[in-house]
Design a protein around this motif. Structure first.
Motif, short mmCIF file in Angstrom:
data_model
loop_
_atom_site.label_atom_id
_atom_site.label_comp_id
_atom_site.label_asym_id
_atom_site.label_seq_id
_atom_site.Cartn_x
_atom_site.Cartn_y
_atom_site.Cartn_z
N GLY A 47 0.83 -1.20 0.00
CA GLY A 47 0.00 0.00 0.00
C GLY A 47 0.87 1.25 0.00
O GLY A 47 2.05 1.21 -0.35
N GLU A 48 0.27 2.36 0.42
CA GLU A 48 0.97 3.65 0.33
C GLU A 48 1.77 3.96 1.60
O GLU A 48 3.00 4.03 1.57
N ALA A 49 1.06 4.16 2.69
CA ALA A 49 1.72 4.59 3.93
C ALA A 49 0.77 4.29 5.09
O ALA A 49 -0.44 4.26 4.90
N PRO A 50 1.30 4.12 6.28
CA PRO A 50 0.42 3.89 7.43
C PRO A 50 -0.48 5.10 7.69
O PRO A 50 -0.06 6.25 7.48
N GLY A 51 -1.71 4.84 8.15
CA GLY A 51 -2.60 5.90 8.61
C GLY A 51 -2.56 5.96 10.13
O GLY A 51 -1.69 5.35 10.76
N GLU A 54 -2.89 2.54 11.93
CA GLU A 54 -1.70 1.72 11.69
C GLU A 54 -0.53 2.25 12.53
O GLU A 54 0.23 1.47 13.12
N PRO A 60 0.33 -2.64 9.40
CA PRO A 60 -0.30 -2.03 8.23
C PRO A 60 -1.73 -2.51 8.00
O PRO A 60 -2.07 -3.64 8.33
N PHE A 61 -2.50 -1.64 7.43
CA PHE A 61 -3.87 -1.97 6.99
C PHE A 61 -4.71 -2.61 8.10
O PHE A 61 -5.26 -3.70 7.94
N SER A 65 -9.71 1.10 5.81
CA SER A 65 -9.37 0.57 4.48
C SER A 65 -8.78 -0.83 4.58
O SER A 65 -8.99 -1.67 3.70
N ASN A 87 3.84 -1.40 3.26
CA ASN A 87 3.62 -0.13 2.55
C ASN A 87 4.90 0.35 1.89
O ASN A 87 6.00 -0.07 2.26
N1 URA Z 1 -3.42 2.89 3.77
C1 URA Z 1 -2.27 2.37 3.33
O1 URA Z 1 -1.85 2.59 2.20
N2 URA Z 1 -1.60 1.60 4.15
C2 URA Z 1 -2.02 1.31 5.37
O2 URA Z 1 -1.33 0.57 6.06
C3 URA Z 1 -3.24 1.85 5.79
C4 URA Z 1 -3.92 2.64 4.98
#
Ligand code: URA
Length: 197
Positions: A47-51, A54, A60-61, A65, A87
């Motif tokens: 994915g992109e990055a932790p929110g 997370e 992650p995730f 989402s 991520n």
């Molecule tokens: N969105 C992401 O791209 N990664 C995550 O870990 C959580 C949300």
């Protein structure tokens, strides 16, 4: 490599990630979010990055989402045993902004080590940030999703980011289709491996 050497390489990697100060994201993050799932999975999901969730939980995730992603993966019979999820960057960007190119570049060295440890065969990229970081080019999602691309020996599927499908639920259907293709490819590869061994 023996199991104990492999596990100690993982512990070294986790220590290195936690100690990383290669970009300014670490300063604002509570946790370095490294992975969840199987350390040796044939499927790696990026994915992109932790929110915020997370960052708080260090995985992650695991927020909204993540729940959607997990449900979609579950609908094609994939569980945490089948995948390794991470991520493009391991620390949460402030206000959930997209990671900047220098942050992505700083984190790539760690991601490359992670690839070398997991040794996946199939990669599922979630969203355009993951696609652009992996392929070093921009692309419209309708052009890059729904089929496999080959790079560096990996079969790579790109799909929508689940946060996008939360905003536009019609995207869940093409995401399901993409995951079904991943599932079939994984089954084919595992069957081939069993025949070869
Ligand atoms: N969105 C992401 O791209 N990664 C995550 O870990 C959580 C949300």
């Amino acid at each position: 490599m023996s199991d104990s050497i492999y596990e100690s390489k993982w512990e070294e990697f986790i220590t290195e990630c936690n100690a990383c100060k290669n970009c300014e994201l670490r300063e604002g993050a509570s946790n370095v979010v490294i992975y969840r799932g199987n350390r040796k999975a044939s499927l790696m999901i990026i994915g992109e990055a932790p929110g915020a969730t997370e960052d708080e939980k260090g995985k992650p995730f695991v927020g909204r989402s993540g729940m959607l992603l997990q449900n979609l993966l579950g609908s094609v019979g994939l569980t945490e045993e089948d995948y390794h999820i991470c991520n493009i960057v391991k620390c949460r960007p402030p206000e959930n902004r997209r990671p900047k190119p220098n942050e992505i570049a700083s984190c790539k060295r760690l991601l490359a080590k992670q690839f070398a440890l997991v040794r996946p065969k199939i990669i599922l990229l979630c969203g355009s940030t993951a696609y652009e970081a992996f392929f070093n080019e921009k692309a419209a999602m309708h052009a890059c999703r729904g089929h496999f691309a080959e790079k560096n020996g990996y079969s790579i599927m790109t799909t929508f980011h689940p946060a996008y499908a939360l905003r536009d639920p019609s995207k869940k259907i093409p995401m399901y289709d993409d995951m079904m293709l991943v599932r079939r490819k994984l089954d084919e590869m595992l069957a081939q491996e069993a025949t070869d061994s």
